[in-house]
Design an enzyme around this catalytic site. Structure first.
Site, PDB file in Angstrom:
ATOM      1  N   PRO A  52     -26.032  63.320  84.843  1.00 53.07           N
ATOM      2  CA  PRO A  52     -26.170  61.922  84.415  1.00 53.07           C
ATOM      3  C   PRO A  52     -27.601  61.581  84.058  1.00 53.07           C
ATOM      4  O   PRO A  52     -28.549  62.069  84.698  1.00 53.07           O
ATOM      5  CB  PRO A  52     -25.710  61.143  85.647  1.00 53.07           C
ATOM      6  CG  PRO A  52     -26.045  62.038  86.794  1.00 53.07           C
ATOM      7  CD  PRO A  52     -25.874  63.455  86.306  1.00 53.07           C
ATOM      8  N   ASN A  94     -25.956  57.412  85.823  1.00 58.81           N
ATOM      9  CA  ASN A  94     -25.720  56.976  87.195  1.00 58.81           C
ATOM     10  C   ASN A  94     -26.641  55.792  87.513  1.00 58.81           C
ATOM     11  O   ASN A  94     -27.859  55.952  87.495  1.00 58.81           O
ATOM     12  CB  ASN A  94     -26.022  58.142  88.143  1.00 58.81           C
ATOM     13  CG  ASN A  94     -25.817  57.801  89.606  1.00 58.81           C
ATOM     14  OD1 ASN A  94     -25.527  56.664  89.962  1.00 58.81           O
ATOM     15  ND2 ASN A  94     -25.979  58.794  90.466  1.00 58.81           N
ATOM     16  N   HIS A 121     -31.678  49.970  89.172  1.00 62.77           N
ATOM     17  CA  HIS A 121     -30.655  49.975  88.108  1.00 62.77           C
ATOM     18  C   HIS A 121     -29.371  49.188  88.423  1.00 62.77           C
ATOM     19  O   HIS A 121     -28.288  49.763  88.558  1.00 62.77           O
ATOM     20  CB  HIS A 121     -30.301  51.393  87.690  1.00 62.77           C
ATOM     21  CG  HIS A 121     -30.161  52.395  88.804  1.00 62.77           C
ATOM     22  ND1 HIS A 121     -29.398  52.197  89.934  1.00 62.77           N
ATOM     23  CD2 HIS A 121     -30.709  53.626  88.949  1.00 62.77           C
ATOM     24  CE1 HIS A 121     -29.468  53.255  90.711  1.00 62.77           C
ATOM     25  NE2 HIS A 121     -30.258  54.136  90.131  1.00 62.77           N
ATOM     26  N   ASP A 160     -34.120  57.684  95.090  1.00 67.72           N
ATOM     27  CA  ASP A 160     -33.317  57.486  93.884  1.00 67.72           C
ATOM     28  C   ASP A 160     -32.667  58.781  93.406  1.00 67.72           C
ATOM     29  O   ASP A 160     -33.264  59.842  93.394  1.00 67.72           O
ATOM     30  CB  ASP A 160     -34.167  56.928  92.752  1.00 67.72           C
ATOM     31  CG  ASP A 160     -33.340  56.711  91.499  1.00 67.72           C
ATOM     32  OD1 ASP A 160     -32.434  55.858  91.541  1.00 67.72           O
ATOM     33  OD2 ASP A 160     -33.567  57.415  90.500  1.00 67.72           O
ATOM     34  N   ASP A 214     -35.307  53.990  83.868  1.00 65.59           N
ATOM     35  CA  ASP A 214     -34.587  55.123  84.466  1.00 65.59           C
ATOM     36  C   ASP A 214     -34.598  56.311  83.493  1.00 65.59           C
ATOM     37  O   ASP A 214     -33.606  57.027  83.346  1.00 65.59           O
ATOM     38  CB  ASP A 214     -33.156  54.740  84.840  1.00 65.59           C
ATOM     39  CG  ASP A 214     -32.517  55.738  85.813  1.00 65.59           C
ATOM     40  OD1 ASP A 214     -33.211  56.682  86.243  1.00 65.59           O
ATOM     41  OD2 ASP A 214     -31.323  55.580  86.120  1.00 65.59           O
ATOM     42  N   HIS A 274     -31.299  53.145  95.643  1.00 61.21           N
ATOM     43  CA  HIS A 274     -30.239  53.547  94.719  1.00 61.21           C
ATOM     44  C   HIS A 274     -28.931  53.152  95.404  1.00 61.21           C
ATOM     45  O   HIS A 274     -28.467  53.837  96.322  1.00 61.21           O
ATOM     46  CB  HIS A 274     -30.313  55.057  94.479  1.00 61.21           C
ATOM     47  CG  HIS A 274     -29.162  55.622  93.712  1.00 61.21           C
ATOM     48  ND1 HIS A 274     -29.311  56.158  92.451  1.00 61.21           N
ATOM     49  CD2 HIS A 274     -27.850  55.756  94.015  1.00 61.21           C
ATOM     50  CE1 HIS A 274     -28.141  56.601  92.017  1.00 61.21           C
ATOM     51  NE2 HIS A 274     -27.240  56.367  92.958  1.00 61.21           N
ATOM     52  N   HIS A 280     -38.359  59.277  85.523  1.00 65.14           N
ATOM     53  CA  HIS A 280     -38.227  60.644  86.024  1.00 65.14           C
ATOM     54  C   HIS A 280     -39.059  61.559  85.132  1.00 65.14           C
ATOM     55  O   HIS A 280     -38.725  61.774  83.966  1.00 65.14           O
ATOM     56  CB  HIS A 280     -36.760  61.080  86.014  1.00 65.14           C
ATOM     57  CG  HIS A 280     -35.893  60.281  86.940  1.00 65.14           C
ATOM     58  ND1 HIS A 280     -35.768  60.583  88.275  1.00 65.14           N
ATOM     59  CD2 HIS A 280     -35.133  59.173  86.726  1.00 65.14           C
ATOM     60  CE1 HIS A 280     -34.958  59.702  88.852  1.00 65.14           C
ATOM     61  NE2 HIS A 280     -34.563  58.831  87.930  1.00 65.14           N
ATOM     62  N   LEU A 281     -40.147  62.076  85.690  1.00 65.47           N
ATOM     63  CA  LEU A 281     -41.042  62.943  84.924  1.00 65.47           C
ATOM     64  C   LEU A 281     -40.797  64.422  85.200  1.00 65.47           C
ATOM     65  O   LEU A 281     -41.421  65.274  84.568  1.00 65.47           O
ATOM     66  CB  LEU A 281     -42.502  62.583  85.207  1.00 65.47           C
ATOM     67  CG  LEU A 281     -42.924  61.175  84.756  1.00 65.47           C
ATOM     68  CD1 LEU A 281     -44.397  60.943  85.039  1.00 65.47           C
ATOM     69  CD2 LEU A 281     -42.615  60.948  83.276  1.00 65.47           C
ATOM     70  N   ARG A 282     -39.926  64.741  86.170  1.00 66.83           N
ATOM     71  CA  ARG A 282     -39.398  66.089  86.422  1.00 66.83           C
ATOM     72  C   ARG A 282     -40.412  67.108  86.941  1.00 66.83           C
ATOM     73  O   ARG A 282     -40.025  68.209  87.303  1.00 66.83           O
ATOM     74  CB  ARG A 282     -38.739  66.656  85.150  1.00 66.83           C
ATOM     75  CG  ARG A 282     -37.623  65.802  84.568  1.00 66.83           C
ATOM     76  CD  ARG A 282     -36.510  65.561  85.553  1.00 66.83           C
ATOM     77  NE  ARG A 282     -35.350  64.925  84.928  1.00 66.83           N
ATOM     78  CZ  ARG A 282     -34.468  64.186  85.584  1.00 66.83           C
ATOM     79  NH1 ARG A 282     -34.630  63.971  86.883  1.00 66.83           N
ATOM     80  NH2 ARG A 282     -33.438  63.663  84.963  1.00 66.83           N
TER      81      ARG A 282
END
Length: 430
Positions: A322, A277, A231, A151, A304, A178, A59-61
């Site tokens: 999370p 999560n 995950h 996800d 993740d 997910h 996750h690079l946001r």
């Protein structure tokens, strides 16, 4: 293009040290070599040389939450962690559900230039689980999206998931799920078990994950499609994956470093840094996941990596977001849980952190053998040195690591992307 000579490395941790010459992004010679004029020399001193790591789940946001991470800072964290390619998840703001957004992420990754950033496209519009996103347009865009996932949320509608899998076969892409039946996790805060009951948290049952994995394996087999399970966190899921693979289902799966090492015993501190999560499970789950990874039932390790702002973690448990950082600690957790325990050798580490994720993500130039003529996407590892985790010292903007203060084994000393040094001795190369 640069010339680099890696002196005295041990490919895959095997045999006597050799020199590896890299020219114009390709391995051109292996043996006892003299440095060509103008070559940059890395004195490996017998350290382990591996193919560069590939993370299927980062996750690079960006766009939307650049206060917690950017593509540039996340790329730096990845390079320092030994990665040469990462897949950036679609739950950004706006959501990466169209060609404009995925192309933006792709270009920003190219501008940063530290790792190959491959955007993951959303399966459904706005991650709402109601209508399929523009899968074909994203697959044919400049970014050439290879993996699609909602996800953070599950594609819970079985008909919609079936359609996504059917379309994916014509596009030659992967649908990554997910796995969480949302009706079983309403208000859930922790793994449903003794710890949650004692602490007063609403439980998150293992069956919420396992029921979706079983359903999707059946759907994937019916569609002859490629399914990837994100995950994996329960022993029951590992059993379902083995059953599905034995039936010939085209299913792959990942496990996170934190699910290999940490358990719900950590919840006793009430520290939201441990909230993730899917949730941390029991020691018996972690033991089964480690065995399944070693056996190949679970294909690979994915971080993740989930950076969060201080205000989203430094709060009461029920309000906390999370997620955990993972890019700069993943190798060390794999060494701690898999190498030191004898479950994997360094060939095995290359398999689960580079080769299999590259295959799953359809990357032809990553996860390649360390041989003459192959692309020089490489990671040099000091297997014996230990280091102390300090989240504030990470390249990420956020610092939410559950390993704060822990002594961990294994240090990435150099990372090369197509023959260019991107990280060396804990610093990004200029």
């Amino acid at each position: 293009m640069t010339t680099v000579l890696i002196k005295g490395a041990r490919p895959y941790g095997e045999g006597d040290p050799v020199d590896v010459l890299v020219e114009d992004g390709v391995i051109t010679d292996i043996g006892a070599l003299d440095a060509p004029e103008g070559a940059e020399v890395i004195d490996a001193g017998g350290q382990v040389l591996l193919p560069g790591f590939v993370d299927l789940h980062t996750h690079l946001r960006e766009p939307g939450r650049e206060d917690t991470e950017t593509i540039a800072t996340g790329s730096a964290a990845a390079a320092l962690g030994g990665y040469t390619a990462v897949f950036a998840m679609a739950n950004t703001d706006p959501v990466a559900d169209n060609a404009v957004i995925v192309d933006h992420v792709w270009r920003r990754g190219q501008e940063a230039g530290l790792v190959d950033v491959h955007p993951v496209g959303a399966v459904t519009v706005g991650l709402k689980g109601e209508k399929l996103a523009e899968l074909g347009t994203m697959a044919k865009s400049e970014a050439q999206v290879k993996v699609f996932s909602d996800d953070g949320l599950c594609v819970a509608d079985p008909l919609l998931m079936r359609r996504a899998l059917e379309y994916s076969t014509a596009l030659g892409v992967v649908i990554a799920q997910h796995a969480e039946e949302p009706r079983l996790t309403v208000g859930a805060q922790a793994h449903e078990g003794e710890q949650a009951a004692r602490l007063g948290y609403t439980g998150w049952p293992a069956s919420a994950e396992e029921s979706i994995v079983a359903r999707d394996c059946l759907l994937a087999q019916h569609a002859n499609a490629r399914l990837h399970v994100c995950h994996v966190s329960t022993s029951g899921t590992a059993d379902i994956l083995k059953w599905a693979k034995d039936r010939g289902t085209k299913v792959s799966a990942e496990v996170t470093p934190h699910h290999l090492l940490l358990t719900d015993e950590r919840l006793a501190t009430y520290d939201p840094v441990n909230k993730v999560n899917p949730p941390l499970r029991t020691e018996s789950d972690a033991e089964k996941l480690r065995a399944a990874l070693a056996e190949g039932v679970i294909d690979c390790v994915a971080t993740d990596h989930a950076p969060h702002a201080v205000q989203d973690k430094d709060c009461e448990w029920s309000s906390a977001r999370p997620g955990m950082l993972g890019l700069q600690t993943a190798l060390s957790i794999v060494v701690e849980t898999m190498v030191r325990t004898g479950l994997l050798d360094w060939r095995g580490v290359a398999r689960v952190m580079s080769e299999r994720p590259a295959e799953i993500g359809n990357l032809s130039d990553h996860g390649r053998p360390i041989e003459v003529g192959e692309p020089a996407n490489l990671t040099l590892v000091d297997p014996d040195t230990e280091w102390t985790v300090r989240g504030a010292e990470f390249a990420s903007i956020a610092a939410n690591t559950p390993y704060e203060g822990m002594r961990l084994p294994g240090v990435v000393t150099a990372t090369l992307l197509r023959g260019r040094i991107t990280a060396r001795e804990g610093k990004i190369a200029s």
